[in-house]
Design an enzyme around this catalytic site. Sequence first.
Site, short mmCIF file in Angstrom:
data_model
loop_
_atom_site.label_atom_id
_atom_site.label_comp_id
_atom_site.label_asym_id
_atom_site.label_seq_id
_atom_site.Cartn_x
_atom_site.Cartn_y
_atom_site.Cartn_z
N TYR A 69 19.95 16.24 27.60
CA TYR A 69 19.84 16.88 28.89
C TYR A 69 18.98 16.05 29.60
O TYR A 69 17.70 15.41 29.28
CB TYR A 69 18.65 18.03 28.25
CG TYR A 69 19.42 19.20 27.68
CD1 TYR A 69 19.63 19.05 26.46
CD2 TYR A 69 19.70 20.44 28.13
CE1 TYR A 69 20.32 20.05 25.55
CE2 TYR A 69 20.38 21.32 27.50
CZ TYR A 69 21.02 21.25 26.16
OH TYR A 69 21.36 22.27 25.67
N PRO A 104 23.26 28.61 31.36
CA PRO A 104 23.80 28.09 29.94
C PRO A 104 22.73 27.18 29.55
O PRO A 104 23.02 26.41 28.53
CB PRO A 104 25.11 27.36 30.51
CG PRO A 104 24.84 27.04 32.06
CD PRO A 104 24.06 28.24 32.33
N TYR A 116 15.11 26.75 20.72
CA TYR A 116 16.54 26.19 20.61
C TYR A 116 17.14 26.63 19.56
O TYR A 116 18.39 27.08 19.71
CB TYR A 116 16.38 24.61 20.92
CG TYR A 116 17.63 24.12 21.54
CD1 TYR A 116 17.83 23.98 22.63
CD2 TYR A 116 18.67 23.90 20.74
CE1 TYR A 116 18.89 23.38 23.27
CE2 TYR A 116 19.94 23.21 21.10
CZ TYR A 116 20.15 23.06 22.52
OH TYR A 116 21.11 22.41 23.07
N HIS A 158 23.69 19.59 14.39
CA HIS A 158 22.88 18.44 15.48
C HIS A 158 21.52 19.16 14.95
O HIS A 158 20.93 20.06 14.98
CB HIS A 158 23.20 18.74 16.74
CG HIS A 158 24.23 18.16 17.33
ND1 HIS A 158 24.43 17.56 18.61
CD2 HIS A 158 25.46 17.54 16.65
CE1 HIS A 158 25.51 17.18 18.85
NE2 HIS A 158 26.28 17.24 17.50
N LYS A 180 22.13 29.77 25.24
CA LYS A 180 21.75 31.33 24.49
C LYS A 180 22.87 32.26 24.42
O LYS A 180 22.78 33.14 23.72
CB LYS A 180 20.49 31.74 24.95
CG LYS A 180 19.34 30.86 24.84
CD LYS A 180 18.90 30.98 23.14
CE LYS A 180 17.92 30.06 22.71
NZ LYS A 180 18.59 29.13 21.58
C1 PHB Z 1 28.49 23.23 26.07
O1 PHB Z 1 28.61 22.14 25.18
O2 PHB Z 1 29.17 23.72 26.65
C2 PHB Z 1 26.90 23.47 26.31
C3 PHB Z 1 26.16 22.75 25.30
C4 PHB Z 1 24.59 23.00 25.53
C5 PHB Z 1 24.26 23.83 26.44
C6 PHB Z 1 25.17 24.44 27.35
C7 PHB Z 1 26.54 24.26 27.32
O3 PHB Z 1 22.62 24.07 26.78
#
Ligand code: PHB
Length: 395
Positions: free
Chosen positions: A205, A297, A389, A75, A301
């Site tokens: 997000y 989450p 990130y 990605h 990280k």
């Molecule tokens: C996930 O796919 O579980 C996931 C992806 C990005 C995040 C947190 C969890 O920031």
Amino acid sequence: MRTTRTQVGIIGAGPAGLLLSHILHLQGIESVVLERHSRDDVEAIIKAGVLEQGTIDLMNEIGAGERMMKEGFRHEGIILRFDGRDERIDFPSLTGGKSVMIYAQHDVIKDLIKVRLDSGGDIRFEAKDVSVYDLDTAQPKIRYRDKSGVVEEITCDFIAGCDGTQGICRPSIPAGALKVHERLYPFGWFGILCKAPPSSDELIYAMHERGFVLVSTRSPDIQRMYFQCSPTEKVENWSDDRIWAEFRARLATQDGWVPQEGPIFSKTVIGMRSLVVEPMRYGRLFLAGDSAHVVPPTGAKGLNLAATDAQILARALTAYFKSNRSDLLYQYSETALRRIWKATRFSWWMTSMLHTFPGTDEFQNRLQLSELNYVTSSRAGAMALAENYVGLPIE
Ligand code: PHB
Ligand code: APR
């Protein structure tokens, strides 16, 4: 009681323990990994799924990256959705070509267990009653009961506590030797797995007054999505229809975007907290990964911090065994914690910018929107998000 010895005794076959064991092996240093669950169980637990550029590189360097490169999804950006519109953060152009890989943690675990066992590694699954002692002597010891009930004591040069948040290593350190920094967030994430095609080519997000949403993915047929909820929310209260209605409401855009819906086969509520333990060492016991720190989450990280701890600790142990140098071992905690605090700050910042706090007001809401506007309209703002990130360098 059987007695044996090894150079590094490792507790926990998660990302931290397995990576440490394999990096040490490649340097000619032997270790034994003790894991309380069965191999099937550790290979099945569904956890995180975003690998930083440095974690991708590490998996490839140690010969564990083949399946990840084939089956993982690279990605090159994420979408920030707010005010009913999308703004994209492009990683390669902001970070000198870096990106991330979507590849589930349990697949990372499967690949690491395989390379470790194929190269003669010693992983003991279903190890019960693991305990550690003599930590402040030159010969720290691990005792455990194996599958058949035999008790074994392993004398080590060093012990690595890679046993996660529920492990025994951190609690074995005398009270007073550690400082624990903790922040609880007043919300959790309601996570689902569903059978549906991806709703988006990149993670979304989304900030919404009803609360945050994350649209993630696991494979072309399985999608991972989360919505912000109360930390005490009960999954029984949420029918599939109610869940989809909530996602539709929070993800609505001015141009009528809707998620791809499908049967939901997993629903879980996860709490959110930040925790950092200082120092990450007591005598000859070194903590790595979730045993020493937890992040919410939001910035993805956790797994990546476990991987960098393993790298920093492996480097320090290698300097000790191969060059008779203790300086890197003395610096381990400080070196690891500098990066851990940066990731703690980043995941706290992402969480604060995107979530709706209980008792919030319009002023706060405007500040959060303004921050999102800034981050997505200023190259400096976007770069600060992107470089964190994809992962900051190890110093
Ligand atoms: C996930 O796919 O579980 C996931 C992806 C990005 C995040 C947190 C969890 O920031
Ligand atoms: N004895 C033996 N093994 C243990 C014990 C014990 N007493 N306690 C815990 N373990 C094992 C767990 O069963 C688990 O397999 O230690 C392992 C710890 O692995 P993780 O929890 O995955 O921790 P870590 O390797 O630090 O990786 C951190 O995992 O939970 C996610 O979000 C987190 O992505 C991050 C990553």
